[in-house]
Design a protein around this motif. Structure first.
Motif, PDB file in Angstrom:
ATOM      1  N   GLY A   8       0.797  -1.220   0.000  1.00  0.00           N
ATOM      2  CA  GLY A   8       0.000   0.000   0.000  1.00  0.00           C
ATOM      3  C   GLY A   8       0.822   1.258   0.000  1.00  0.00           C
ATOM      4  N   GLN A  17      -4.682  -0.830  -6.396  1.00  0.00           N
ATOM      5  CA  GLN A  17      -4.215   0.260  -5.540  1.00  0.00           C
ATOM      6  C   GLN A  17      -3.579   1.371  -6.367  1.00  0.00           C
ATOM      7  OE1 GLN A  17      -1.659  -1.961  -2.928  1.00  0.00           O
ATOM      8  NE2 GLN A  17      -3.311  -2.507  -1.511  1.00  0.00           N
ATOM      9  N   TRP A 141      -9.342   2.357   0.664  1.00  0.00           N
ATOM     10  CA  TRP A 141      -9.207   2.486  -0.785  1.00  0.00           C
ATOM     11  C   TRP A 141     -10.470   2.992  -1.470  1.00  0.00           C
ATOM     12  CZ3 TRP A 141      -4.270   2.382  -2.169  1.00  0.00           C
ATOM     13  CH2 TRP A 141      -3.379   1.725  -1.296  1.00  0.00           C
TER      14      TRP A 141
END
Length: 427
Positions: A8, A17, A141
């Motif tokens: 991340g 992502q 997210w």
């Protein structure tokens, strides 16, 4: 994919992502008036071959939340137009056509130029992508929730708390403004940044026994909290992106209890400094603490609550902190005198008067930022995986240049703190 970079973060992102951070940048750049073709990042998930779990969760959350950015706008007195939720793509993100309208509402009262300037000003040595990724991770997210959080924070930094002014003024600003309560907090060293935990995260050592609510006003306490938070940010070096807090409750009594600063710290970490907390140790909690904790824990986000660890002795602490970084008063080897604060002499800030050097470094910084923005635009617009990967690597290189530039610029824009003077802070 680099294994020593946590997931991340830039350099270790999944395809989904990476798409999310591209969407956030597309929103930011559009608001700033930077021309960018966003169709590649805002087309529907069905056109890209399906919906991921994170996208499905975002879509589910979007339906629950009603209007886009509703929670933020209610809190700030704004309003959004009906039907916005139907205009999102299946990833829970704003479509390109809605970007300008929604961001104008979200950043109501703020000029795009000042939002842009403040974003780059809030960077220290951290990378721009990683700064934005904190908000995405904090909002699982969901792009539009992350944008709401980012906008809330930028507004807070610009118009409310103004933490950049606090950190640039440093301890000497408290003396110049003769803020007696703020000065008392500084001189007592209620919180001291000292040492690192086993993961290389800086430790903020807090001594609540020194606190009495009557010693300062609420505003002075908030200013002191911001000074410590922003000073701690200076100790973060990529890829380390969070800090550890050690609350030493030795000799703590009800006379020291003050819920106001606790609430303020919680709100800061959850709303404006997401993903910045590694662990929070509550050490040697006395018998009077459980009822207090029963109140405080109800204010905590579950993610923050999961990072709190209760410790009783040195053996508990060494599981997380090397003995050399545990204060001697807690059974460790660090013999630092936590009561040794001395007011910095104004002569340490001589470089603040060197405007010529400052301007030259800032000019180079502006050039790096322009290159970064241009590269980010190309990255967003790229449709070829190889080209996108190369552009991302270019962004990482430019991020490093920005970090190096800040290290050079720092003594010309920030008053020297006790940590600069005693040598524990080395950017």
């Amino acid at each position: 994919m680099t294994t020593d970079i946590a997931t991340g973060r830039i350099g270790n992102l999944s395809k989904e992502q990476e798409l999310k951070i591209k969407q956030v940048w597309a929103h930011m750049l559009t608001h700033w008036g930077v021309p960018v073709d966003t169709k590649n990042v805002f087309q529907s998930r069905s056109n890209r071959g399906g919906e991921s779990k994170s996208d499905a969760d975002s879509n589910k959350n979007s339906k629950k939340g009603g209007k886009l950015f509703g929670k933020f706008l209610k809190g700030s007195g704004g309003s959004s137009k009906s039907g916005t939720s139907d205009q999102r793509d299946r990833s829970g993100s704003l479509g390109a056509k809605q970007t300008t309208e929604e961001l104008e509402t979200l950043f109501s009262g703020l000029e795009p130029s000042e939002v842009r300037e403040n974003f780059w000003d809030m960077l220290r040595t951290d990378y721009p992508d990683n700064l934005l990724l904190r908000f995405l991770r904090a909002r699982k997210w969901d792009t539009h929730k992350a944008m709401s959080m980012i906008a809330h924070t930028l507004r807070w930094r610009l118009k409310e708390a103004k933490p950049d002014e606090v950190i640039m003024g440093g301890e000497l600003a408290a003396y110049k403004k003769n803020e007696k309560g703020y000065i008392k907090n500084i001189e007592l060293s209620k919180a001291t940044i000292r040492g690192f935990d086993n993961k290389g995260r800086p430790i903020v050592y807090v001594r609540p026994r020194l606190h009495h609510s009557s010693d300062q006003t609420e505003d002075e306490m908030k200013e002191y909290c911001l000074l410590i938070i922003e000073q701690t940010r200076l100790f973060l070096k990529e890829p380390v992106d969070c800090a550890t807090i050690l609350f030493d409750l030795t000799d703590f009594s009800m006379a020291n209890m003050d819920y106001s600063p606790v609430q303020y710290l919680i709100s800061c970490f959850e709303a404006h400094y997401p993903e910045c907390l590694g662990h929070l140790f509550i050490h040697k909690a006395p018998w009077i603490f459980p009822p207090i904790w029963n109140i405080i824990k109800n204010w905590l986000d579950p993610v923050v609550a999961s990072k709190i660890v209760f410790t009783k002795n040195t053996s508990d602490l060494v599981k997380y902190i090397p003995e050399k970084h545990i204060p001697a008063s807690l059974g460790g080897d660090d013999k630092y005198d936590f009561d040794s604060f001395k007011k910095p002499d104004e002569s340490v800030d001589a470089k603040l008067q060197d405007h010529e050097t400052r301007n030259a470094i800032q000019e180079k910084r502006s050039a790096i930022i322009k290159s970064y923005i241009d590269t980010t635009v190309a990255w967003i617009e790229s449709t070829a995986e190889k080209e996108s990967s190369e552009l991302l690597q270019r962004k990482i290189e430019l991020s490093k240049q920005l970090s190096d530039n800040f290290r050079k610029l720092d003594p010309y824009i920030r008053s020297r703190s006790v940590y600069d003077i005693n040598g524990t802070l080395e950017l």
